[in-house]
Scaffold this motif. Structure first.
Motif, PDB file in Angstrom:
ATOM      1  N   GLY A 180       0.117  -5.306  -2.268  1.00 38.21           N
ATOM      2  CA  GLY A 180      -0.505  -5.468  -3.567  1.00 38.21           C
ATOM      3  C   GLY A 180      -1.756  -4.637  -3.717  1.00 38.21           C
ATOM      4  O   GLY A 180      -2.108  -3.843  -2.825  1.00 38.21           O
ATOM      5  N   SER A 181      -2.435  -4.831  -4.843  1.00 37.64           N
ATOM      6  CA  SER A 181      -3.672  -4.105  -5.086  1.00 37.64           C
ATOM      7  C   SER A 181      -4.753  -4.689  -4.173  1.00 37.64           C
ATOM      8  O   SER A 181      -4.625  -5.809  -3.684  1.00 37.64           O
ATOM      9  CB  SER A 181      -4.080  -4.259  -6.538  1.00 37.64           C
TER      10      SER A 181
ATOM     11  N   GLU B 290      -5.726  -8.117  -5.111  1.00 34.20           N
ATOM     12  CA  GLU B 290      -4.733  -9.133  -4.759  1.00 34.20           C
ATOM     13  C   GLU B 290      -4.769  -9.457  -3.269  1.00 34.20           C
ATOM     14  O   GLU B 290      -4.721 -10.613  -2.862  1.00 34.20           O
ATOM     15  CB  GLU B 290      -3.326  -8.646  -5.122  1.00 34.20           C
TER      16      GLU B 290
ATOM     17  N   GLN C  43      -7.384 -11.740  -2.004  1.00 30.07           N
ATOM     18  CA  GLN C  43      -7.234 -13.150  -2.347  1.00 30.07           C
ATOM     19  C   GLN C  43      -6.055 -13.793  -1.623  1.00 30.07           C
ATOM     20  O   GLN C  43      -5.889 -14.999  -1.659  1.00 30.07           O
ATOM     21  CB  GLN C  43      -7.016 -13.310  -3.862  1.00 30.07           C
ATOM     22  N   ASN C  44      -5.240 -12.966  -1.004  1.00 35.64           N
ATOM     23  CA  ASN C  44      -3.991 -13.473  -0.447  1.00 35.64           C
ATOM     24  C   ASN C  44      -4.244 -14.367   0.768  1.00 35.64           C
ATOM     25  O   ASN C  44      -4.814 -13.937   1.767  1.00 35.64           O
ATOM     26  CB  ASN C  44      -3.118 -12.274  -0.039  1.00 35.64           C
TER      27      ASN C  44
END
Ligand code: ATP
Ligand code: ATP
Ligand code: MG
Ligand code: MG
Lengths: 238, 468, 293, 375, 308
Positions: free
Chosen positions: C257-258, C261, C264-265
């Protein structure tokens, strides 16, 4: 008397000087950190202390004895442990054998020491039979430190223990270093990671192009604007 | 400061007295660590060895009669006097010889200062070539023969092997196999083997065919084996050399077996009205050889400084990085191997044609090793080195043997030879005339960067470091 | 050091299918009993800077080695879509061929030709594209000389680009650390790649040098149109460069992801980053939890 | 006065060409010391009485190699004092060097080059004091068939030019005589000479020999390898005859194989026993003293070759030239230790007969001439 | 058919050869492990063992041999003398031809050349001093078949080799895998500099490794000489074969050397029912080439570390 003292130390690689007149001391019980950019000469300093490199001039004094020309295996016997740059685990020995190598110059029962290392690094305990070369980078770093501890060093030289490690692992390593000191081992720590090193250390030296350009209490250095600029990356990335 | 003697509790300390403050005396049993004393020790032992080397032949009946004869007084005394004298010289030089050292350094730096001068170099080369053309005509038959069979052939072999070992860093211990292939090609095409050629060739056109055959053999051997790592390549090529010899011996119906070939025809040129036959006289062969040596020198020099030479240098240093930089490592290795093989093949052809006869026993492993030694003695990767190394090592024993003053026993030759090699590696490993790149590589190796040869190449990227 | 805004500017927003550069599908690599990559799939778009992160031993370098032909994976597919429209399967291809297709790399510990000069190091990369054979080299044919001149010009241009012009005649072995990194990049660029793989280019560099490196990588990407696949442990550097991030753990992709993202993962935090924190500080100033990798 | 007389005395050099280094060194030394001894004895007036000239000795090392040999030959040809050459020792070296010697009209007398083809090349300066392979091999076959009644023989050669020719000649004749012949090549080992074979090969070879059910082994090669083979075949349980050639006619064979193993072995040579004549004794003690080791393979032949040359020189007196020596050798009849030396026009020794020997009680005993024994 | 013909005899001689190869190969492998160096002069260490055994037996027993238990003592004395001779020469070799080079960090090719020089020097000087003829070591047993296995005759010599070799191989395996010396050797093999940081005296370990290899090589030299006699050139072929065996098994790997020796010994012998003796070495090198092409690190893989 300092535990370790470097007096006007000069080291050359062929004709190229790597250290030019380094003066540095480490007192018993301290953590001293040696900071500097790449190629500043940090590794060279540690290698000279442990006898892998010999000074062109100047002196290395350990507990007052000149050890500049003593071979590495004898420096170890005097009580200097060295965790080399890049970990240098024996790749085809098991974790246990690597630890036993750390105690190569000692006789007698190693059980207790091994258990002590496993208590510091529980992960290693789970992998005692695994070959060193198949461990992950972080585990190898732990093993390298544990291995050095096996010789009961009075002075532990640590060369960039955080290099190439994931942030989470770096954190764990620094905690361990603090614990090792609290158990009575003096530490000379070389790091790129200046913030964390200074937070941990009592004093620090800054090496640039083979010369000490700054030294003092860790807290002072941490606050010094020049240090913040050059080594803590305050203005570095845009 | 505490008592330095405390340190002696540690076994095998390598403290040298120089490192200790002057007021601290070395205990007697550590005296051998003093460099001067250690050297004296070495020199005395050297004296005994020299006495053995130069002493009488043992007889194998009375145990140790040779040793006994060698270690008798006058002889041993002279030898010891020589080596201890050498020690005195060395010690004096070390202690007081700053001036002597700088002077000798200046002298030895002279060629290095002159050589980069292109004009000087050009002149020197022309002068050398002129000498190489004119001088041999004034030699007697023996020295002419030495010049072809000992010096010339080995110079050619050495510059060929230099491409393989010096440029590409491939340790080839079966180099002489290609020499054999060249020689057998010549014998085959001139009808000196039990099997007959499809066509009878003018004996001069055998040369390109033999070269091509040897080159092809190099490629065929190289493609599968050059993927192997340095040491393995060495042993596989060694095996190949042995196999070629065994095959030559065993396939009696093809090669003539151990008895050797029939009579091979000399080279002859019959084109454009030129009719020339190389005969028994070594001189015409010498000139033919000279032409090829000069051509090869020119070609290999050009290659060294071209993209191909750079690719070899890259492979020598770090095969994985070279591959990652788009270099087809195998192709360049095979290329070096084939070039070396064809040079060796030509040398074989020439020898076969001049002597007109050869047998499988002429292609021993020892010969491959000898050529390697010539290259390394001269300076690996250096063309002048290979030439001078081969010329000196091949000519000197002949000279010493023939010269009334020395006239040493030919059978002792290899004893001296072995000793020279060891001393050379200890005191001047870069060879007589080292190449610039090689000197850099050795210097780097001395400081722990790289290994200065491709013998470890191909190892996995995570290969742990060897010795410091 | 501002927030890691995706740097998608300058790229035409065509359909993702059309400008795919690399497709890695279900890659599995085993060494004896040890599985260092298992079922790894990822894609990179043309012109993108993609970063691969993950704990030590996660398989990042192994992935690079598969992409460059050093290792041959036991299972899976790697397809490289060249600019000229040819699709090439990389698996089982020798490293120098892979390089020729347009994939160049640097190494985790730099591998320069130490006995050669800076200039020669780059020239070796550039010349791997020349055609001169042994005959041309021996006879100094005209086209050989033409090629040589062109190569020299290109080497000079590349040294200028990475800022090593003043070091051209220096032996690679005597270069300072940071310069060695640049030289490796220059050598790789010399082979004219469409995709450049960088393995921990910032390892062991100080913050000031890191800044220069970020700048250089960005220029490689923007000015030269070279896509970059980047392995790095320095989160600051990753966050400021990467448009997308792939996270590996134990040989498996655990997140893609970016940067925002990824940060926060929860899986990534658990395995690698530690507790979330602002990415502004340098490496390591993160985390408050857990065991080693 | 004595001094001026001495100065006026002509000096002829008799050279020796053969291997003095390399793997064949021992064979070379066996011959070199003989040549030197013969010259010393002649100079001292012990063998030919007072000579009107002085003799000098010169050794030239060709390492037994064909490629080295021409250069070595050049060195001897170039030395104008060299009047004749004893050698070259090896057939290959002879083949390579002889064109040069021929062109220089320099006589060569080989003590050991047995390749038959050497005599067919039209070199009128080529002589040898040994019988060639075509004489010896067939005689061995005859002895095996007629005297030992061998039905099946296992022939082994050591892959040297010498043995290959010999065993081929042996095998050919043996087949004519109705013997079943199995032929294998087992390269001579580094243990013994310049072979590239491996001592271990004899174990497996012995197994082959036993399972071939042959009742004799014929070995072409030299004593040291033959001793190893003999040990191996006996260890493998072989009980038939052991036979070999003059390369094995050496007391070392018995020493190395051990008397128990060697006993009964048949050896052949185109030479007769040295015997106990004073000349033979003077030779073997003189050799022992000079060389430091006892007489070995081809020592006596080299001694005879040298003395033959000296005999020719004695006849020529102070007028010797190279061509004159060649001519003289074509006519010479000299009674040597091993045979009466007399050459056929092609350089081969005339009327050479092959003698059979046997090891008995650890000693090599002459049985007699093969042609007489088989009658 | 031809393979089965003399299967047992050939297998037995193959095993005997294999044990000898293994003993020599261990010297190569140990030195290779610590120095990544092919010790080309190991053939002369082997030779020295042969001569040492010969001289000591001559000096003590003359040409007398013993029988019964005495012959066991005779062979044991010879092996001990051979091992000592090999050990001493290996030690000197390391001191003279290798250590000075190591001090200046010479490249591996320099070591190789120095080794070749030492080899030339040693065997030629041995030829000069001890003569160029093979010297007989009187054997305390005959060469006649002793007993047989599956109809294949076995000579006492093979039994001697097998017993001596197996016991020495087991001993070395133990030394390397579980003594301090062994651990030191393995550590130096894997990473010498780091080993020195652990207190390992590299020079001493290397010396000891050479000596260990020399002991085995020397013992093998005596065992070889017991059958074939001793002569200055005796080292060349057996050593070349043993080196092949070491590579075959995985050079630098102790168990690999043993396995490689046995595999080579057997592989050389078994086909001898089918092909001429002269092709034997072609088979040996052919097998080596094939193994290397398909398994480039030998049968068991490289490196002393794996020896544990
Ligand atoms: N073996 C060597 N030979 C030559 N020069 C060397 C060698 N090792 C280090 N140097 C040089 O010495 C200087 C100091 O190097 P050193 O490795 O001590 O630096 P460092 O501060 O530890 O750097 P890093 O952060 O990269 O580990 C550098 O200029 C380096 O290039
Ligand atoms: N040649 C090899 N042989 C055996 N195992 C290997 C080999 N190469 C890599 N591995 C293993 O594969 C796994 C992945 O390694 P890799 O080098 O790809 O990790 P990485 O993600 O690059 O780690 P780091 O951040 O420490 O560089 C590790 O367990 C490693 O030990
Ligand atoms: Mg460092
Ligand atoms: Mg990695």
């Amino acid at each position: 008397m300092s535990l370790l003292q470097l007096v006007d130390l000069e080291v050359r690689y062929g004709a190229i000087p790597a250290l030019r007149g380094v003066n540095l001391s480490v007192e018993t019980g301290e953590i001293v950190t040696l900071l500097g950019a790449n190629g500043a000469g940090k590794t060279t300093t540690l290698r000279t202390i442990s006898g892998l490199q010999h000074p062109a001039s100047g002196r290395v004094l350990f507990e007052g004895r000149a050890i500049g020309d003593v071979a590495p295996h004898d420096v170890l016997a005097l009580g200097v442990g060295h965790v080399p740059e890049g970990r240098r685990i024996f790749p085809q020995m098991s974790v246990l054998e690597n630890l036993e190598m750390g105690a190569y110059r000692r006789r007698g029962n190693l059980r207790e020491d091994v258990e002590h290392v496993f208590s510091l690094f529980p992960v290693l305990g789970q992998r005692r039979r695994q070959e060193g070369g198949t461990l992950s980078g972080g585990e190898q770093q732990m093993l390298a430190i544990g291995r050095a501890l096996m010789s009961h060093p009075r002075l532990l030289l640590l060369d960039e223990p955080s290099m190439g490690l994931a942030p989470l692992v770096v954190k764990a390593i620094f905690e361990i270093i603090a614990r090792i000191r609290s158990q009575g081992t003096t530490i000379l720590l070389v790091e790129q990671n200046a913030t964390q090193a200074l937070q941990l250390a009592d004093r620090g030296y800054v090496l640039e192009n083979g010369e000490i350009v700054m030294s003092g209490a860790a807290t002072d250095l941490l606050g010094d604007p020049r240090i913040r600029a050059a080594y803590l990356g305050e203005t570095a990335a845009h | 400061m505490s008592d330095p003697l405390e340190l002696t509790e540690i076994p095998e300390r390598t403290v040298t007295s120089a490192a200790l403050p002057p007021d601290q005396r070395t205990p007697w049993h550590k005296v051998v660590h003093n460099d001067d004393v250690r050297r004296l020790f070495a020199c005395v032992i050297g004296g005994f060895v020299l006495a053995l080397m130069t002493g009488p032949e043992g007889d194998g009946i009375n145990m140790l009669s040779g040793v006994d004869g060698a270690l008798r007084f006058p002889h041993l005394g002279i030898c010891l006097a020589l080596t201890v004298g050498l020690w005195v010289l060395i010690t004096v030089r070390h202690r007081f010889g700053e001036r002597a050292r700088t002077a000798s350094a200046r002298v030895s730096a002279l060629p290095a200062r002159l050589l980069p001068n292109a004009k000087f170099r050009g002149l020197a080369l022309v002068a050398l070539l002129a000498l190489a053309i004119v001088y041999p005509a004034h030699l007697n038959g023996y020295w002419q023969s030495v010049l072809v069979q000992q010096v010339g052939i080995y110079v050619l072999l050495a510059i060929g092997l230099n491409v393989v070992v010096g440029y590409a860093g491939l340790l080839d211990l079966g180099y002489i196999a290609f020499f054999a292939i060249g020689a057998y090609s010549d014998a085959f095409w001139t009808g000196a083997l039990p099997i007959h050629p499809p066509a009878n060739l003018n004996p001069f056109w055998v040369i390109p065919i033999a070269i091509a055959t040897a080159m092809l053999a190099g490629v065929i051997l190289g493609v599968p084996t050059l993927r192997l790592r340095g040491d393995y390549l060495a042993i596989v090529t060694l095996g190949f050399g042995e196999i070629i010899q065994i095959v030559a011996i065993n396939l009696q119906g093809v090669t003539g077996g151990a008895i050797g070939t029939g009579t091979i025809r000399h080279f002859a040129l019959h084109v454009l009205g030129i009719n020339y036959v190389w005969g028994l006289d070594p001189l015409p062969y010498y000139y033919l050889l000279l032409v090829f040596v000069v051509l090869a020198l020119f070609a290999f020099h050009s290659l060294e400084h071209s993209r191909i030479g750079r690719a070899w240098a890259a492979i020598r240093e770090d095969e994985i990085a070279a591959e990652a930089s788009g270099i087809n490592v195998l192709k360049y290795k095979v290329m070096a191997f084939a070039i070396g093989a064809s040079t060796s093949g030509f040398a074989g052809t020439l020898v076969a044609s001049q002597i007109r006869f050869f047998e499988p026993g002429d292609f021993t492993v020892q010969l491959s090793i000898l050529i390697l030694v010539l290259v390394i003695f001269g300076g690996m990767g250096s063309l002048p080195g290979a030439v001078v190394g081969a010329a000196v090592l091949e000519w000197l024993p002949q000279y010493l043997h023939v010269h009334p003053l020395f006239g040493f026993q030919q059978q002792d030759l290899y004893i001296y030879f072995g000793a020279i090699l060891i001393l050379m590696m200890i005191f001047r490993p870069e060879g007589l005339i080292p190449s610039r790149r090689r000197r850099i590589e050795l210097g780097l190796a001395e400081h722990g960067i790289g290994t200065a040869d491709a013998m470890t190449a191909g190892a996995s990227p995570s290969e742990p470091a060897g010795l410091p | 050091m501002t927030s890691a805004a995706p740097l998608a500017d300058g790229l035409p927003a065509t359909s993702p299918e059309a400008d795919l550069l690399v497709e890695v599908e279900k890659l599995t690599l085993r060494f004896g009993g040890l599985t260092s990559l298992s079922q790894v799939s990822l894609t990179q778009r043309r012109g993108e800077i993609l970063s691969v992160i993950g704990p030590n031993g996660a398989g990042k370098t192994s992935l690079f080695n598969c992409l460059t032909g050093v290792y041959t994976p036991q299972e899976g597919r790697i397809v490289f879509h060249r600019r000229d429209g040819r699709d090439i399967s990389v698996v089982g291809v020798r490293p120098h061929r892979v390089n020729r297709f347009g994939i160049a790399r640097t190494f985790q510990t730099s591998r320069l030709f130490n006995a050669l000069t800076t200039f020669e190091n780059v020239k070796i990369g550039v010349e791997s594209r020349s055609r001169t054979g042994p005959l041309g080299a021996i006879l100094h044919l005209p086209h050989t000389r033409r090629e040589e001149r062109a190569a020299n010009a290109r080497v000079r241009e590349l040294l200028e680009f990475v800022g090593l012009t003043h070091r051209a005649a220096t032996l690679a072995s005597s270069l300072p650390y940071g310069d060695r990194r640049r030289l490796e990049i220059a050598r790789a660029l010399g082979t004219g790649p469409e995709l450049l793989l960088l393995d921990e280019p910032a390892a062991g560099t100080n913050p000031a040098e890191k800044g220069d490196l970020v700048d250089l990588i960005r220029r490689v990407n923007r000015d030269r149109g070279v896509s970059v696949l980047l392995i790095e442990h320095d989160m600051g550097l990753v966050m400021s460069l990467a448009e997308r991030i792939v996270v590996l753990n134990f040989g498996q992709v655990i997140a893609t992801g970016s940067p925002a993202e990824i940060q926060q993962n929860p899986a990534v935090i658990e395995a690698y980053l530690g507790a979330p924190e602002a990415p502004a500080e340098g490496a390591g100033d993160v985390a408050e939890s857990g065991e080693g990798a | 006065t004595a001094a001026t007389h001495h100065a006026a005395t002509k000096t002829y050099t008799i050279a020796y060409e053969g291997p003095l280094s390399g793997g064949n060194q021992q064979l070379g030394l066996n011959m070199a010391y003989s040549v030197q001894l013969a010259i010393q004895q002649a100079n001292a007036g012990k063998t030919f009485g007072k000579l009107p000239f002085k003799l000098a000795y010169k050794a030239a090392d060709d390492q037994g190699s064909a490629t080295q040999s021409p250069t070595t030959a050049q060195s001897l040809i170039g030395d104008k004092s060299v009047i004749a050459v004893v050698g070259p020792a090896f057939s290959g070296a002879t083949k390579a060097a002889e064109p040069l010697y021929h062109a220089a009209h320099l006589a060569t007398v080989s003590p050991s080059a047995t390749l038959p083809a050497l005599a067919d090349s039209g070199w009128n300066n080529f002589f040898r004091v040994v019988a060639d392979d075509d004489a010896q091999g067939p005689a061995d076959a005859l002895y095996a068939a007629k005297k030992l009644h061998v039905k099946s023989v296992f022939a082994v050669d050591d892959a040297s030019a010498y043995a290959v020719g010999l065993v081929d000649a042996f095998a050919k004749r043996a087949k004519q005589l109705g013997i079943k012949v199995t032929h294998q090549e087992a390269p001579g080992t580094t243990q013994c000479q310049a072979g590239n074979g491996n001592v271990q090969q004899y174990g497996a070879l012995a197994t082959d020999i036993v399972s071939s059910k042959a009742n004799a082994v014929f070995y072409g090669g030299y004593y040291c390898d033959f001793a190893l083979l003999a040990k191996a075949v006996r260890a493998a349980g072989f009980t038939g005859y052991l036979m070999s050639d003059d390369g094995s006619l050496d007391p070392h064979y018995v020493a190395q194989a051990g008397a128990a193993i060697a006993d009964g072995t048949y050896l052949s040579c185109a030479c007769t026993n040295l015997g106990n004549t004073p000349a033979a004794k003077a030779f073997s003690t003189g050799f022992r003293k000079l060389a430091g080791f006892p007489v070995g393979t081809y020592s006596a032949e080299a001694y005879d070759a040298t003395n033959t040359v000296i005999a020719v020189l004695k006849k020529l007196g102070a007028r010797a030239t190279r061509p004159a020596v060649v001519a003289g050798l074509h006519k010479v009849i000299y009674t040597g230790l091993t045979k009466v030396v007399h050459f056929q026009p092609d350089g081969n020794i005339a009327g050479s007969s092959v003698y059979e020997y046997q090891v008995k009680g650890g000693k090599i005993v002459e049985l007699g001439m093969v042609s007489k024994l088989v009658k | 058919m031809c393979f089965t013909q003399n299967f047992w005899s050939l297998l037995i001689s193959g095993l005997a050869d294999g044990f000898l190869y293994a003993l020599i190969a261990l010297g190569y492998t140990l030195v290779y492990g610590v120095l990544q160096l092919i010790n080309f002069a190991h053939s002369e260490v082997f030779m020295s063992g042969g001569f040492a055994g010969y001289f000591v037996l001559q000096a003590t027993l003359g040409s007398h041999t013993t029988s019964g238990w005495g012959s066991v003592g005779y062979v044991a004395l010879g092996i001990a003398a051979g091992a000592a001779g090999g050990g001493v020469v290996a030690f000197l070799l390391e001191r003279v031809a290798y250590r000075p080079l190591r001090r200046r960090k010479a490249p591996r090719l320099a070591f190789l050349i120095s080794a070749i020089g030492a080899s030339y020097f040693l065997y030629n000087i041995a030829g000069k001093e001890f003569g160029h003829n093979a010297l007989e070591i009187p054997a305390p047993f005959t060469n006649l078949p002793w007993f047989s296995i599956f109809g294949a005759p076995v000579q006492a010599y093979y039994v001697v080799i097998a017993i001596a070799a197996i016991s020495m191989l087991l001993l070395v395996d133990r030394v390397v895998s579980s003594t301090k010396l062994g651990k030191g050797i393995r550590a130096v093999a894997q990473d010498a500099e780091t080993a020195s940081l652990m207190g390992v005296n590299i020079n001493r370990i290397i010396s000891q490794t050479f000596v260990l290899g020399g002991l085995l090589g020397g013992a093998a030299g005596f065992l070889f000489g017991l059958n074939a006699g001793v002569v200055y050139t005796m080292g060349f072929t057996p050593a070349l074969k043993a080196f092949t065996a070491a590579v075959l098994g995985g050079i630098g790997n102790v168990r690999g050397a043993m396995l490689g020796g046995l595999v080579l010994g057997i592989a050389e012998n078994l086909p001898m029912g089918c092909v001429q003796t002269a092709w034997r070495d072609v088979i040996a090198y052919g097998i080596l080439a094939i193994v290397l092409l398909f398994r480039p690190t030998g049968i068991l893989g490289e490196r002393l570390g794996r020896a544990a």
